[in-house]
Design an enzyme around this catalytic site. Structure first.
Site, short mmCIF file in Angstrom:
data_model
loop_
_atom_site.label_atom_id
_atom_site.label_comp_id
_atom_site.label_asym_id
_atom_site.label_seq_id
_atom_site.Cartn_x
_atom_site.Cartn_y
_atom_site.Cartn_z
N GLN A 193 7.22 15.22 -3.78
CA GLN A 193 7.66 14.09 -2.96
C GLN A 193 8.55 13.14 -3.78
O GLN A 193 9.08 12.19 -3.24
CB GLN A 193 6.46 13.29 -2.45
CG GLN A 193 5.63 13.99 -1.40
CD GLN A 193 4.38 13.20 -1.03
OE1 GLN A 193 3.27 13.69 -1.21
NE2 GLN A 193 4.54 11.99 -0.49
N PHE A 224 1.40 14.65 2.02
CA PHE A 224 0.35 13.67 2.37
C PHE A 224 0.00 12.75 1.20
O PHE A 224 -1.11 12.21 1.15
CB PHE A 224 -0.89 14.37 2.92
CG PHE A 224 -0.60 15.27 4.09
CD1 PHE A 224 -0.19 14.73 5.31
CD2 PHE A 224 -0.69 16.65 3.98
CE1 PHE A 224 0.12 15.55 6.39
CE2 PHE A 224 -0.38 17.48 5.05
CZ PHE A 224 0.02 16.93 6.27
N ARG A 306 -2.56 -2.20 -2.41
CA ARG A 306 -2.37 -2.03 -0.96
C ARG A 306 -3.69 -2.24 -0.21
O ARG A 306 -3.72 -2.80 0.88
CB ARG A 306 -1.77 -0.66 -0.63
CG ARG A 306 -1.46 -0.48 0.85
CD ARG A 306 -0.55 0.71 1.11
NE ARG A 306 0.84 0.38 0.90
CZ ARG A 306 1.66 -0.13 1.84
NH1 ARG A 306 1.21 -0.34 3.06
NH2 ARG A 306 2.90 -0.42 1.56
N ARG A 338 -2.15 9.48 2.30
CA ARG A 338 -1.82 8.81 3.56
C ARG A 338 -2.64 7.53 3.81
O ARG A 338 -3.85 7.61 4.01
CB ARG A 338 -2.01 9.80 4.70
CG ARG A 338 -1.12 9.56 5.89
CD ARG A 338 -1.25 10.70 6.85
NE ARG A 338 -0.18 10.69 7.84
CZ ARG A 338 0.03 11.69 8.70
NH1 ARG A 338 -0.75 12.75 8.69
NH2 ARG A 338 1.01 11.62 9.57
N THR A 438 4.92 -1.97 -2.19
CA THR A 438 4.56 -3.29 -2.72
C THR A 438 5.10 -3.47 -4.13
O THR A 438 5.15 -4.59 -4.63
CB THR A 438 3.04 -3.47 -2.71
OG1 THR A 438 2.46 -2.41 -3.47
CG2 THR A 438 2.51 -3.41 -1.29
N GLU A 718 2.19 6.81 8.11
CA GLU A 718 0.81 6.53 7.73
C GLU A 718 -0.03 5.76 8.76
O GLU A 718 -1.23 6.01 8.88
CB GLU A 718 0.79 5.75 6.41
CG GLU A 718 1.23 6.59 5.22
CD GLU A 718 1.52 5.72 4.00
OE1 GLU A 718 2.54 5.01 4.03
OE2 GLU A 718 0.72 5.74 3.07
N1 MTE Z 1 3.49 14.56 8.03
C1 MTE Z 1 3.51 15.84 7.67
N2 MTE Z 1 3.69 16.79 8.60
N3 MTE Z 1 3.36 16.21 6.36
C2 MTE Z 1 3.15 15.29 5.37
O1 MTE Z 1 3.03 15.64 4.21
N4 MTE Z 1 2.90 12.89 4.81
C3 MTE Z 1 2.52 11.57 5.32
C4 MTE Z 1 3.35 11.21 6.54
N5 MTE Z 1 3.33 12.29 7.49
C5 MTE Z 1 3.10 13.91 5.74
C6 MTE Z 1 3.31 13.59 7.11
C7 MTE Z 1 2.68 10.51 4.33
S1 MTE Z 1 1.42 10.25 3.22
C8 MTE Z 1 3.79 9.72 4.28
S2 MTE Z 1 3.93 8.45 3.18
C9 MTE Z 1 4.92 9.93 5.22
O2 MTE Z 1 4.70 11.03 6.10
C10 MTE Z 1 6.17 10.18 4.39
O3 MTE Z 1 7.27 10.45 5.17
P1 MTE Z 1 8.19 9.31 5.85
O4 MTE Z 1 8.24 8.15 4.92
O5 MTE Z 1 9.49 9.98 6.01
O6 MTE Z 1 7.51 8.98 7.13
C1 QUE Z 2 2.82 2.11 -1.22
C2 QUE Z 2 3.15 3.26 -1.85
C3 QUE Z 2 3.48 3.28 -3.22
C4 QUE Z 2 3.48 2.09 -3.93
C5 QUE Z 2 3.15 0.92 -3.29
C6 QUE Z 2 2.83 0.93 -1.94
C7 QUE Z 2 3.85 4.47 -3.90
C8 QUE Z 2 4.20 4.39 -5.26
C9 QUE Z 2 4.16 3.17 -5.94
C10 QUE Z 2 4.52 2.99 -7.30
C11 QUE Z 2 4.14 1.86 -7.98
C12 QUE Z 2 4.53 1.61 -9.28
C13 QUE Z 2 5.36 2.51 -9.92
C14 QUE Z 2 5.75 3.67 -9.27
C15 QUE Z 2 5.34 3.90 -7.97
O1 QUE Z 2 3.80 2.07 -5.25
O2 QUE Z 2 3.86 5.54 -3.29
O3 QUE Z 2 6.55 4.55 -9.89
O4 QUE Z 2 5.80 2.26 -11.19
O5 QUE Z 2 4.58 5.52 -5.88
O6 QUE Z 2 2.53 -0.20 -1.28
O7 QUE Z 2 3.13 4.42 -1.16
MO1 MOS Z 3 2.30 8.73 1.46
S1 MOS Z 3 0.40 8.43 0.68
O1 MOS Z 3 2.78 7.14 0.86
O2 MOS Z 3 2.88 9.85 0.32
#
Ligand code: MTE
Ligand code: QUE
Ligand code: MOS
Length: 767
Positions: A193, A224, A306, A338, A438, A718
């Site tokens: 990712q 995810f 978060r 997620r 954040t 999410e």
């Molecule tokens: N949906 C599918 N089919 N597969 C995935 O891995 N990941 C989820 C969500 N929906 C996921 C999914 C998570 S954790 C995130 S953060 C978002 O998709 C990421 O994609 P987006 O930012 O493009 O919505």
């Molecule tokens: C939600 C997220 C992420 C987040 C903060 C959120 C995330 C993530 C990071 C993060 C934070 C510090 C770092 C870095 C990544 O923050 O996915 O490389 O130095 O990777 O609210 O999903």
């Molecule tokens: Mo989703 S947990 O922010 O990859």
């Protein structure tokens, strides 16, 4: 929905290519990771010679054979790529093997001699607290005076809630293929990712620079959150083997290895106290958040942050205090999943709202509505962000009406009164989820859009496709921008060679950020084309000269909106642009405006906006077996103006069910030595098609375009996950019905059949 070939169709036909489907390069070696079976031990000695001598084995590596840094911590550098003197969890990588076949790898692994000296292991939050084993300093966030608020309140409740770990269960396990190039070059095909971080860490272990590593991602078979940092691991190991042998190497973890080696959703233990008046209005809440970070930091602090920012969920809490600690245990480092801490925090505040209702003998929906964010002054969060025009009350009323909530609650009560072995339960829960990383600097994205002289378009952006439909949305955004049919737009595989320094595709912001970056690149191209078109029109049609401002891109043509008939097909126009030496490539960039907050004070505006969603779940509980089945689910989701409603509906349905899994049947267990017991689908139960509720209504709330996002859309990935809590609280409602709703069921998350039976036992009269 847009069923263009590069999106949904290939998934359905099986043509969609994942890393393991790529044609194998010649001289490919297979890689195996040899892991620790001990949760905590000193490595006294090891001997790799016998393994190295086996014919067909190309390399056997230990930490001593790493040319660069032995480090793969994504944020804090506290995670070794291969263990050195000590192993700190069962499943930790210790040695790497590359051989002609996987069978040879296994034979070589059997030849490795290691002597471990076991050390005491910390396997639970309680043990970690006892030993004061923290991963970092505790943190607090507060507004008002929670202590005084609790003291002054007419009613008080307090308790402890434990939430469980969760496996990501992406269908494609962690996988990477590395192909060495000239000199020190390395091409990495990874299911990640976060391609830019995979690039940085692979370069780090190889001791080379980032411009010598190219990471390419066509698509993931699900992420995810589980491939946000932990796909880096497999990529680093594969790159090391490829460098050591000078040959292409592929590592694909099998399901058992993947589940044993990788981190999960963080377990939380949450202490809470809440004070409220006799109408159920919250006066003060105090939380103690404790999470199990595992053996290294990974993203644990961002996840805890978060959680702290979602301790309010949809409710105004005038006095709030949150204390948070991330604990270090001898388990694989827990990671993004997620919701990213949101689900754990929302489970706690929703428990409080539910308990208040039972305590006062009120309908839980009435208590929730009373506490929703509304207009000033009840619209500022405990971290200082204003909740602009929250649609919560209107949504709750609308959903209660469309789902017959009140009628069905009465019907459930009637049902419960005349059945001995069954109970029904119903719950409505809301979600307010903040959109933006954040860690503010991550809210940026880049794109590179190319137009070829035949009028076809290739779009490159920094996000990764993982089944969430990002590329279909990007394709739709680009098609709308150029006024072209979607079929004329191709979205390329993500590559660090085309867009640098990208953020992870995470925090649900993939389409918000990358969609805007793509649109920015398209605007640049359109401006350039618009300036060159008047000359084309003059040559073709003569007459007065067009002006660039009047050039429009519509219906597959470029035209002058003031001069009917002055129109050229897009493809012809692009041939003209090429002949007239106009550049048809442009990069785009976007950063989220107007956000920022003071992390140290815990005050400001961390989020660009909020997503609101609500669900009503009804369950049928079998009191003899403890089995709970979903009878009906109604979801009302406020998603702005949707770019692809079909995709959004899929995200809502899938996210909800994944949330239900976390809340009900998915339970991670370890043995007393810290070894994972639930490492395959026979012992770890995720929801299946059979668990989809027979009545499942999903409504997208139309008519509220989101200001300041691409096409007025809202993030979708999410937020629906946390609606699974409605099923958990419906089960709780059904259990409490066995004691006339007068007693509070003793109840953690997940509500497995076993947990339900134990909870029922404790409620039996005379106990
Ligand atoms: N949906 C599918 N089919 N597969 C995935 O891995 N990941 C989820 C969500 N929906 C996921 C999914 C998570 S954790 C995130 S953060 C978002 O998709 C990421 O994609 P987006 O930012 O493009 O919505
Ligand atoms: C939600 C997220 C992420 C987040 C903060 C959120 C995330 C993530 C990071 C993060 C934070 C510090 C770092 C870095 C990544 O923050 O996915 O490389 O130095 O990777 O609210 O999903
Ligand atoms: Mo989703 S947990 O922010 O990859």
């Amino acid at each position: 929905m847009n069923l263009s070939a590069e999106n949904a169709l290939y998934y359905v036909t099986g043509e969609a290519a994942f890393v393991d489907d790529m044609p194998e390069p010649s001289r490919l070696l297979h890689g195996l990771v040899v892991t620790s079976a001990e949760a905590h031990a000193r490595i006294r000695s090891f001997d790799l010679e016998a393994a190295r001598r086996l014919p067909g084995v190309a390399a056997v590596l230990s930490s001593r054979d790493i040319p660069g840094h032995n480090q793969m911590g994504p944020v804090i550098r506290d995670e070794l790529c291969l263990a050195e003197q000590e192993v700190t969890f069962a499943g930790q990588a210790v040695f790497l093997i590359a051989a002609e076949t996987m069978e040879l790898c296994r034979q070589a692994a059997a030849e490795i001699r290691v002597e471990y000296e076991p050390l005491p292991a910390i396997l639970s939050l309680e043990q970690a607290m006892e030993a004061q084993s923290l991963l970092g300093p505790p943190r607090t966030m507060c507004r008002g005076d929670a202590e005084a608020g609790l003291r002054a309140a007419a009613h008080r409740i307090s308790g402890t809630l434990r939430t469980g770990a969760q496996e990501h269960w992406y269908l494609e396990t962690q996988v990477c293929l590395c192909v060495p190039g000239e000199g020190r070059e390395m091409t990495v095909y990874s299911s990640t990712q976060h391609p830019s971080e995979t690039q940085a860490l692979a370069a780090g272990v190889l001791g080379i620079s980032r411009n010598e590593v190219a990471v390419e991602v066509k698509r993931l078979g699900g992420g995810f959150g589980g491939k946000e940092t932990q796909a880096n691991h497999t990529a680093c190991w594969t790159a090391l083997l490829s460098r050591a042998t000078g040959r292409p190497v592929k590592i694909r973890l099998n399901r058992d290895q993947d589940m044993i080696m990788t981190g999960k959703r963080h377990r939380f233990r949450i202490g809470y106290s809440a004070g409220f008046d006799s109408d159920g209005l919250l006066q003060a809440v105090r939380f103690d958040f404790h999470s199990d970070g595992g053996a290294a930091s990974d993203l644990s602090f961002a996840i805890m942050e978060r959680a702290m920012l979602h301790a309010d969920n949809a409710y105004f809490v005038p006095n709030m205090e949150i204390r948070a600690s991330v604990w270090k245990t001898n388990l694989p480092s827990n990671t993004a999943m997620r919701g990213f801490g949101g689900p754990q925090a929302m489970a706690a505040i929703e428990t409080i709202l539910d308990r208040i209702a039972r305590h006062l003998g009120k309908d839980p929906l009435e208590v929730r509505k009373r506490n929703f964010y509304r207009h000033a002054p009840g619209n500022v969060t405990h971290y200082g962000q204003t909740v602009v025009e929250p649609p919560l009350s209107e949504m709750a009323d609308r959903l209660a009406a469309s789902s017959d909530y009140h009628t069905r609650r009465r019907a459930a009560a009637d049902f419960n009164a005349c059945h001995e072995f069954f109970r029904k339960g119903i719950a409505l829960t809301p979600v307010k989820f903040g959109i933006s990383f954040t860690t503010t600097f991550l809210n940026q994205a880049g794109a590179l859009v190319l137009i070829y002289a035949d009028g076809t378009v290739a779009v490159n952006h920094g996000g990764t496709e993982m089944g969430q439909g990002l590329n279909a949305k990007i394709q739709a955004i680009a098609a709308a921008g150029f006024g072209l049919p979607a079929g004329q737009i191709k979205v390329n595989a993500t590559s660090t060679s085309r867009v640098p320094n990208t953020s992870p595709t995470a925090a649900s912001s993939g389409s918000d950020l990358n969609g805007m970056a793509v649109r920015n690149a398209i605007e640049t191209l359109k401006q350039r084309i618009a300036e060159a078109m008047p000359a084309v029109f003059a040559d073709r049609f003569g007459g007065e000269k067009s002006s660039a401002e009047d050039i429009v891109f519509e219906g597959g043509c470029i035209q002058d909106r003031r001069r009917p008939g002055c129109s050229v097909p897009f493809s012809e126009a692009m041939r003209e642009m090429n002949l007239r030496q106009v550049s048809l490539a442009a990069s785009g960039f976007y950063r989220t405006p107007d956000i920022g907050w003071d992390k140290a004070r815990g005050w400001g505006k961390p989020f660009h906006y909020y997503v609101y969603t609500m669900a009503v779940s009804e369950v049928l509980l079998d009191l003899l077996t403890g089995e709970a089945r979903l009878l009906r689910v109604d979801i009302l989701h406020e998603g702005g103006r949707s770019i692809e409603p079909g995709i959004d509906r899929g995200q809502i349905e899938g996210g909800f069910l994944q949330g239900v899994g976390w809340c009900t049947t998915e339970e991670i267990k370890w043995d007393e030595g810290g070894r994972l017991l639930t490492h395959s689908p026979d012992t770890y139960k995720i929801p299946t098609s059979g668990d989809v509720p027979p009545v499942f209504h999903v409504e997208l709330l139309e008519g509220r375009p989101n200001p300041g996002t691409v096409h007025g859309s809202k993030a979708i990935g999410e937020p629906p996950f946390m609606l699974g809590l409605s099923a958990w609280l419906a089960i709780k409602d059904a259990i409490s019905a066995t004691a006339g709703h007068r007693e509070e069921p003793d109840f953690d998350l997940p509500a497995t059949g076993e947990a339900i039976l134990l909870s029922l036992q404790r409620l039996k009269p005379g106990r």
